[in-house]
Design a protein around this motif. Sequence first.
Motif, PDB file in Angstrom:
ATOM      1  N   HIS A 109       0.831  -1.203   0.000  1.00  0.00           N
ATOM      2  CA  HIS A 109       0.000   0.000   0.000  1.00  0.00           C
ATOM      3  C   HIS A 109       0.871   1.261   0.000  1.00  0.00           C
ATOM      4  N   GLY A 110       2.097   1.140  -0.466  1.00  0.00           N
ATOM      5  CA  GLY A 110       2.990   2.293  -0.504  1.00  0.00           C
ATOM      6  C   GLY A 110       3.645   2.544   0.836  1.00  0.00           C
ATOM      7  N   THR A 111       2.901   3.094   1.774  1.00  0.00           N
ATOM      8  CA  THR A 111       3.443   3.400   3.093  1.00  0.00           C
ATOM      9  C   THR A 111       3.297   2.237   4.068  1.00  0.00           C
ATOM     10  N   THR A 112       2.562   1.209   3.678  1.00  0.00           N
ATOM     11  CA  THR A 112       2.407   0.017   4.501  1.00  0.00           C
ATOM     12  C   THR A 112       2.618  -1.225   3.648  1.00  0.00           C
ATOM     13  N   LYS A 113       3.198  -2.224   4.275  1.00  0.00           N
ATOM     14  CA  LYS A 113       3.444  -3.518   3.625  1.00  0.00           C
ATOM     15  C   LYS A 113       2.634  -4.536   4.420  1.00  0.00           C
ATOM     16  N   SER A 114       1.704  -5.229   3.772  1.00  0.00           N
ATOM     17  CA  SER A 114       0.692  -5.994   4.493  1.00  0.00           C
ATOM     18  C   SER A 114       0.603  -7.452   4.085  1.00  0.00           C
ATOM     19  N   LEU A 115       0.351  -8.293   5.099  1.00  0.00           N
ATOM     20  CA  LEU A 115      -0.012  -9.695   4.913  1.00  0.00           C
ATOM     21  C   LEU A 115      -1.445  -9.843   5.398  1.00  0.00           C
ATOM     22  N   TYR A 116      -2.182 -10.754   4.790  1.00  0.00           N
ATOM     23  CA  TYR A 116      -3.553 -11.037   5.226  1.00  0.00           C
ATOM     24  C   TYR A 116      -3.654 -12.515   5.556  1.00  0.00           C
ATOM     25  N   GLY A 117      -4.238 -12.797   6.698  1.00  0.00           N
ATOM     26  CA  GLY A 117      -4.398 -14.168   7.138  1.00  0.00           C
ATOM     27  C   GLY A 117      -5.797 -14.420   7.638  1.00  0.00           C
ATOM     28  N   GLN A 118      -6.098 -15.694   7.811  1.00  0.00           N
ATOM     29  CA  GLN A 118      -7.366 -16.096   8.406  1.00  0.00           C
ATOM     30  C   GLN A 118      -7.087 -17.094   9.522  1.00  0.00           C
ATOM     31  N   ASP A 119      -7.806 -16.915  10.628  1.00  0.00           N
ATOM     32  CA  ASP A 119      -7.667 -17.866  11.731  1.00  0.00           C
ATOM     33  C   ASP A 119      -8.501 -19.111  11.438  1.00  0.00           C
ATOM     34  N   PRO A 120      -8.510 -20.103  12.305  1.00  0.00           N
ATOM     35  CA  PRO A 120      -9.230 -21.348  12.017  1.00  0.00           C
ATOM     36  C   PRO A 120     -10.732 -21.188  11.776  1.00  0.00           C
ATOM     37  N   ASP A 121     -11.330 -20.091  12.263  1.00  0.00           N
ATOM     38  CA  ASP A 121     -12.748 -19.831  12.023  1.00  0.00           C
ATOM     39  C   ASP A 121     -12.981 -18.945  10.801  1.00  0.00           C
ATOM     40  N   GLY A 122     -11.913 -18.622  10.077  1.00  0.00           N
ATOM     41  CA  GLY A 122     -12.050 -17.786   8.890  1.00  0.00           C
ATOM     42  C   GLY A 122     -12.083 -16.296   9.182  1.00  0.00           C
ATOM     43  N   LEU A 123     -11.794 -15.912  10.424  1.00  0.00           N
ATOM     44  CA  LEU A 123     -11.749 -14.487  10.760  1.00  0.00           C
ATOM     45  C   LEU A 123     -10.451 -13.911  10.206  1.00  0.00           C
ATOM     46  N   GLU A 124     -10.589 -12.843   9.442  1.00  0.00           N
ATOM     47  CA  GLU A 124      -9.425 -12.286   8.760  1.00  0.00           C
ATOM     48  C   GLU A 124      -8.706 -11.270   9.620  1.00  0.00           C
ATOM     49  N   PHE A 125      -7.390 -11.208   9.444  1.00  0.00           N
ATOM     50  CA  PHE A 125      -6.552 -10.232  10.122  1.00  0.00           C
ATOM     51  C   PHE A 125      -5.459  -9.792   9.153  1.00  0.00           C
ATOM     52  N   GLU A 126      -4.834  -8.685   9.490  1.00  0.00           N
ATOM     53  CA  GLU A 126      -3.738  -8.128   8.703  1.00  0.00           C
ATOM     54  C   GLU A 126      -2.527  -7.980   9.606  1.00  0.00           C
ATOM     55  N   ILE A 127      -1.356  -8.273   9.072  1.00  0.00           N
ATOM     56  CA  ILE A 127      -0.091  -8.024   9.756  1.00  0.00           C
ATOM     57  C   ILE A 127       0.636  -6.997   8.888  1.00  0.00           C
ATOM     58  N   VAL A 128       1.051  -5.903   9.480  1.00  0.00           N
ATOM     59  CA  VAL A 128       1.539  -4.769   8.698  1.00  0.00           C
ATOM     60  C   VAL A 128       2.860  -4.234   9.235  1.00  0.00           C
ATOM     61  N   TRP A 129       3.693  -3.772   8.308  1.00  0.00           N
ATOM     62  CA  TRP A 129       4.895  -3.007   8.624  1.00  0.00           C
ATOM     63  C   TRP A 129       4.701  -1.634   8.007  1.00  0.00           C
ATOM     64  N   LEU A 130       4.943  -0.577   8.789  1.00  0.00           N
ATOM     65  CA  LEU A 130       4.761   0.797   8.316  1.00  0.00           C
ATOM     66  C   LEU A 130       6.107   1.440   8.005  1.00  0.00           C
ATOM     67  N   VAL A 131       6.195   2.085   6.861  1.00  0.00           N
ATOM     68  CA  VAL A 131       7.411   2.822   6.507  1.00  0.00           C
ATOM     69  C   VAL A 131       7.599   3.930   7.549  1.00  0.00           C
ATOM     70  N   PRO A 132       8.781   4.017   8.170  1.00  0.00           N
ATOM     71  CA  PRO A 132       9.011   5.080   9.159  1.00  0.00           C
ATOM     72  C   PRO A 132       8.937   6.458   8.512  1.00  0.00           C
ATOM     73  N   ALA A 133       8.536   7.437   9.289  1.00  0.00           N
ATOM     74  CA  ALA A 133       8.353   8.802   8.778  1.00  0.00           C
ATOM     75  C   ALA A 133       9.593   9.336   8.073  1.00  0.00           C
ATOM     76  N   ALA A 134      10.772   9.067   8.621  1.00  0.00           N
ATOM     77  CA  ALA A 134      12.014   9.587   8.050  1.00  0.00           C
ATOM     78  C   ALA A 134      12.319   8.993   6.674  1.00  0.00           C
ATOM     79  N   LEU A 135      11.697   7.858   6.331  1.00  0.00           N
ATOM     80  CA  LEU A 135      11.960   7.211   5.039  1.00  0.00           C
ATOM     81  C   LEU A 135      10.822   7.389   4.040  1.00  0.00           C
ATOM     82  N   LEU A 136       9.781   8.120   4.439  1.00  0.00           N
ATOM     83  CA  LEU A 136       8.694   8.371   3.492  1.00  0.00           C
ATOM     84  C   LEU A 136       9.193   9.274   2.378  1.00  0.00           C
ATOM     85  N   ASP A 137       8.928   8.880   1.155  1.00  0.00           N
ATOM     86  CA  ASP A 137       9.285   9.697   0.004  1.00  0.00           C
ATOM     87  C   ASP A 137       8.067   9.792  -0.910  1.00  0.00           C
ATOM     88  N   GLU A 138       8.200  10.531  -1.978  1.00  0.00           N
ATOM     89  CA  GLU A 138       7.074  10.748  -2.893  1.00  0.00           C
ATOM     90  C   GLU A 138       6.585   9.437  -3.507  1.00  0.00           C
TER      91      GLU A 138
END
Length: 173
Positions: A109-138
């Motif tokens: 997503h540009g400023t976020t890097k995401s994984l999507y998973g589902q637990d055993p009941d099919g409930l979805e979740f996201e695991i995300v890494w956010l680009v630090p402010a100092a490294l944000l560029d255009e």
Amino acid sequence: MGIHRLNHAVLYVSDLERSVAFYRDVLGFRPVAMTPDGFRGATFLQAPDSTNDHDLGLFEIGAAAGRSAAGRSTVGLYHLAWEVDTLDELAATAQRLAAAGALVGSSDHGTTKSLYGQDPDGLEFEIVWLVPAALLDETALTARKRIGRLDLDAERRRYGGQTRGGVGISVPA
């Protein structure tokens, strides 16, 4: 008075033991001893690096419960998103999710890097890494307007696998 963060989430699950094992073994959550005496069918968990009292509550409603239809035929929560500190941890999480058959997607997503998973009941979740402010560029800021394919190896080359994410965004600088 303003809300400043999500304190915890509570999920209804069909099989408590199975769900606890998933969140513990795949995502590293640990059970915390805070279930009220005499109360059965609930477990409270803390995220691996959390200092919070608990981050997740699981309440068993039984095997007869159907999978969530939220977003398909009913309103409801789409997913929760948990943040990891480094891209190396995001990559390791991707491997654990894939090994458990729980990885259902990934996105850049540009400023976020995401994984999507589902637990055993099919409930979805996201695991995300956010680009630090100092490294944000255009490039990263412009890419927020699209959903791209996540290439974790390329992102680790660009930002460094051990660069702490979210600094100046979700984590104080």
